[in-house]
Write an enzyme that holds these catalytic residues in place. Structure first.
Site, PDB file in Angstrom:
ATOM      1  CE1 TYR A  81      -8.517  -0.219   9.609  1.00 61.31           C
ATOM      2  CE2 TYR A  81      -9.025   1.101  11.604  1.00 61.31           C
ATOM      3  CZ  TYR A  81      -8.239   0.685  10.512  1.00 61.31           C
ATOM      4  OH  TYR A  81      -7.074   1.449  10.318  1.00 61.31           O
ATOM      5  CB  SER A 122      -5.712   1.067  13.876  1.00 65.50           C
ATOM      6  OG  SER A 122      -6.474   2.207  14.481  1.00 65.50           O
ATOM      7  N   GLY A 179       0.803  -1.192   0.042  1.00 67.29           N
ATOM      8  CA  GLY A 179      -0.108  -0.053  -0.075  1.00 67.29           C
ATOM      9  C   GLY A 179       0.776   1.371   0.118  1.00 67.29           C
ATOM     10  CB  ALA A 180       4.240   1.913  -0.946  1.00 66.38           C
ATOM     11  CB  ALA A 234     -12.031  -7.871  14.746  1.00 63.77           C
ATOM     12  NE  ARG A 294      -4.688   5.343  -2.652  1.00 63.69           N
ATOM     13  CZ  ARG A 294      -5.615   5.160  -1.505  1.00 63.69           C
ATOM     14  NH1 ARG A 294      -6.191   6.196  -0.886  1.00 63.69           N
ATOM     15  NH2 ARG A 294      -6.290   3.924  -1.489  1.00 63.69           N
TER      16      ARG A 294
HETATM   17  P1  NAP Z   1      -4.852   5.331   2.707  1.00 65.34           P
HETATM   18  O1  NAP Z   1      -4.461   6.577   2.351  1.00 65.34           O
HETATM   19  O2  NAP Z   1      -6.221   5.010   2.299  1.00 65.34           O
HETATM   20  O3  NAP Z   1      -4.036   4.026   1.746  1.00 65.34           O
HETATM   21  C1  NAP Z   1      -4.440   2.709   1.674  1.00 65.34           C
HETATM   22  C2  NAP Z   1      -3.429   1.970   1.118  1.00 65.34           C
HETATM   23  O4  NAP Z   1      -3.690   0.596   1.166  1.00 65.34           O
HETATM   24  C3  NAP Z   1      -3.431   2.438  -0.317  1.00 65.34           C
HETATM   25  O5  NAP Z   1      -2.172   2.466  -0.647  1.00 65.34           O
HETATM   26  C4  NAP Z   1      -3.976   0.878  -1.073  1.00 65.34           C
HETATM   27  O6  NAP Z   1      -3.594   0.907  -2.330  1.00 65.34           O
HETATM   28  C5  NAP Z   1      -3.792  -0.235  -0.108  1.00 65.34           C
HETATM   29  N1  NAP Z   1      -4.502  -1.042  -0.052  1.00 65.34           N
HETATM   30  C6  NAP Z   1      -5.857  -1.373  -0.062  1.00 65.34           C
HETATM   31  N2  NAP Z   1      -6.213  -2.720  -0.394  1.00 65.34           N
HETATM   32  C7  NAP Z   1      -5.323  -3.239  -1.014  1.00 65.34           C
HETATM   33  C8  NAP Z   1      -5.005  -4.292  -1.312  1.00 65.34           C
HETATM   34  N3  NAP Z   1      -6.007  -5.610  -1.294  1.00 65.34           N
HETATM   35  N4  NAP Z   1      -3.777  -4.689  -1.768  1.00 65.34           N
HETATM   36  C9  NAP Z   1      -2.807  -3.787  -1.846  1.00 65.34           C
HETATM   37  N5  NAP Z   1      -2.864  -2.556  -1.173  1.00 65.34           N
HETATM   38  C10 NAP Z   1      -3.975  -2.201  -0.945  1.00 65.34           C
HETATM   39  O7  NAP Z   1      -4.655   4.575   3.959  1.00 65.34           O
HETATM   40  P2  NAP Z   1      -3.530   4.964   5.258  1.00 65.34           P
HETATM   41  O8  NAP Z   1      -4.041   5.963   5.968  1.00 65.34           O
HETATM   42  O9  NAP Z   1      -2.295   5.243   4.476  1.00 65.34           O
HETATM   43  O10 NAP Z   1      -3.514   3.598   6.018  1.00 65.34           O
HETATM   44  C11 NAP Z   1      -2.325   2.854   5.871  1.00 65.34           C
HETATM   45  C12 NAP Z   1      -2.478   1.945   7.043  1.00 65.34           C
HETATM   46  O11 NAP Z   1      -2.378   2.434   8.205  1.00 65.34           O
HETATM   47  C13 NAP Z   1      -3.646   0.888   7.000  1.00 65.34           C
HETATM   48  O12 NAP Z   1      -3.401  -0.359   7.364  1.00 65.34           O
HETATM   49  C14 NAP Z   1      -4.632   1.762   8.089  1.00 65.34           C
HETATM   50  O13 NAP Z   1      -5.621   0.742   8.311  1.00 65.34           O
HETATM   51  C15 NAP Z   1      -3.549   2.214   8.971  1.00 65.34           C
HETATM   52  N6  NAP Z   1      -4.082   3.315   9.530  1.00 65.34           N
HETATM   53  C16 NAP Z   1      -4.328   4.409   9.397  1.00 65.34           C
HETATM   54  C17 NAP Z   1      -5.068   5.495  10.280  1.00 65.34           C
HETATM   55  C18 NAP Z   1      -5.323   6.888   9.678  1.00 65.34           C
HETATM   56  O14 NAP Z   1      -5.844   7.440  10.602  1.00 65.34           O
HETATM   57  N7  NAP Z   1      -5.057   7.171   8.469  1.00 65.34           N
HETATM   58  C19 NAP Z   1      -5.001   5.030  11.643  1.00 65.34           C
HETATM   59  C20 NAP Z   1      -4.637   3.861  11.944  1.00 65.34           C
HETATM   60  C21 NAP Z   1      -4.001   3.007  11.205  1.00 65.34           C
HETATM   61  P3  NAP Z   1      -4.391   1.061  -3.602  1.00 65.34           P
HETATM   62  O15 NAP Z   1      -4.986   2.540  -3.750  1.00 65.34           O
HETATM   63  O16 NAP Z   1      -3.555   0.731  -4.737  1.00 65.34           O
HETATM   64  O17 NAP Z   1      -5.523  -0.074  -3.692  1.00 65.34           O
END
Ligand code: NAP
Length: 245
Positions: free
Chosen positions: A153, A140, A10-11, A155, A13
């Site tokens: 989420y 998270s 998921g790199a 879980a 974004r």
């Molecule tokens: P984001 O901006 O929505 O990005 C999500 C990333 O996950 C995207 O690069 C997306 O790639 C990738 N992804 C989703 N489904 C995928 C799949 N089946 N295979 C490969 N890649 C996949 O989210 P983020 O905030 O950066 O989150 C990154 C991580 O941090 C996540 O695990 C999220 O649960 C965790 N997190 C985020 C927050 C927050 O506040 N933002 C807080 C706690 C934890 P594509 O676009 O190519 O699908």
């Protein structure tokens, strides 16, 4: 450090992109995984290569074992075996439990949790061989505190913690560390759709008084990936401005 290869899921974004860029700054060659956001993934690669680093984009749905197997093969052929695995890919499908569809449960568990099993399983064998490895999972704060509308989420993210603590015990003696980062509220696409009033209310509960940035998380990823973090094992490190205290 320059010989080390990092794969960040998921790199394209958000947190994954920031982690990929930071690891590249630290000298890693980086495989930039994406599932849908091809252009964004190529942008991550460009940001790294323009700064003199090595990176390439690799497509795979991390919840699909066959695609992940191919991805690891491709990374090994292009950059070398993966030394640092960062599992950042994740999704949310929020709703109250009574309205939560089976599909919302399955897709969140598969993308956030099963993907960790699938990716870590591919990564450990070469890491054991090399007697060095870093596995970093992005969970998270919701895993620790729960959250209304996020039973699926929470879980999945809590499952990642149990998985990583067990993995740490399994591979800890082989030069591999397995650690978890539990971000709080980070400013990415995942949180961008929240209504402004809700965001403002949420910020009031953060001791640091601000939302986090992807860079805040990337800094910890980069440290955990380094030799300096070799005695940090099976930990959950909150990067949340203090929400969890
Ligand atoms: P984001 O901006 O929505 O990005 C999500 C990333 O996950 C995207 O690069 C997306 O790639 C990738 N992804 C989703 N489904 C995928 C799949 N089946 N295979 C490969 N890649 C996949 O989210 P983020 O905030 O950066 O989150 C990154 C991580 O941090 C996540 O695990 C999220 O649960 C965790 N997190 C985020 C927050 C927050 O506040 N933002 C807080 C706690 C934890 P594509 O676009 O190519 O699908």
């Amino acid at each position: 450090m320059s010989a080390r290869v990092a794969l960040v899921t998921g790199a394209g974004r958000g947190i994954g992109r920031a982690a990929a860029i930071e690891l590249a700054k630290q000298g890693h060659a980086v495989a930039v995984n994406y599932a849908h956001s091809e252009e964004a993934a190529y942008k991550t690669v460009r940001l790294i290569t323009d700064a003199g680093g090595r990176a390439f984009a690799v497509k795979a749905d991390v919840s699909n074992a066959e695609e992940v197997k191919e991805m690891f093969k491709c990374v090994a052929e292009t950059l070398g075996e993966v030394n640092v695995l960062v599992c950042s890919a994740g999704i949310t499908r929020d709703s109250l439990l009574m309205r939560m569809k089976c599909d919302d449960w399955n897709s969140v568990v598969n993308t956030n949790l099963s993907s960790l099993y699938i990716c870590a399983k591919e990564a450990v064998r070469p890491m054991i061989k090399a007697r060095w490895g870093r596995i970093i999972a992005i969970s998270s704060v919701v895993a620790l505190r729960g959250s209304i509308g996020q039973c699926n989420y929470a879980a999945a993210k809590a499952g990642m913690i149990g998985f990583m603590k067990s993995l740490a015990k399994e591979v800890g003696g082989k030069g591999i560390t397995a650690n978890v980062i539990a971000p709080g509220f980070i400013d990415t696409d995942m949180t961008s759709s929240l209504p402004e009033e809700l965001k403002a209310k949420y910020i009031e509960t953060i001791p640091c008084g601000r939302v986090g940035t992807p860079q805040d998380v990337a800094n910890v990823v980069s440290f955990l990936a380094s030799d300096a973090a070799s005695y940090i094992q099976g930990q959950v490190i909150a990067v949340d401005g203090g929400i969890a205290i």
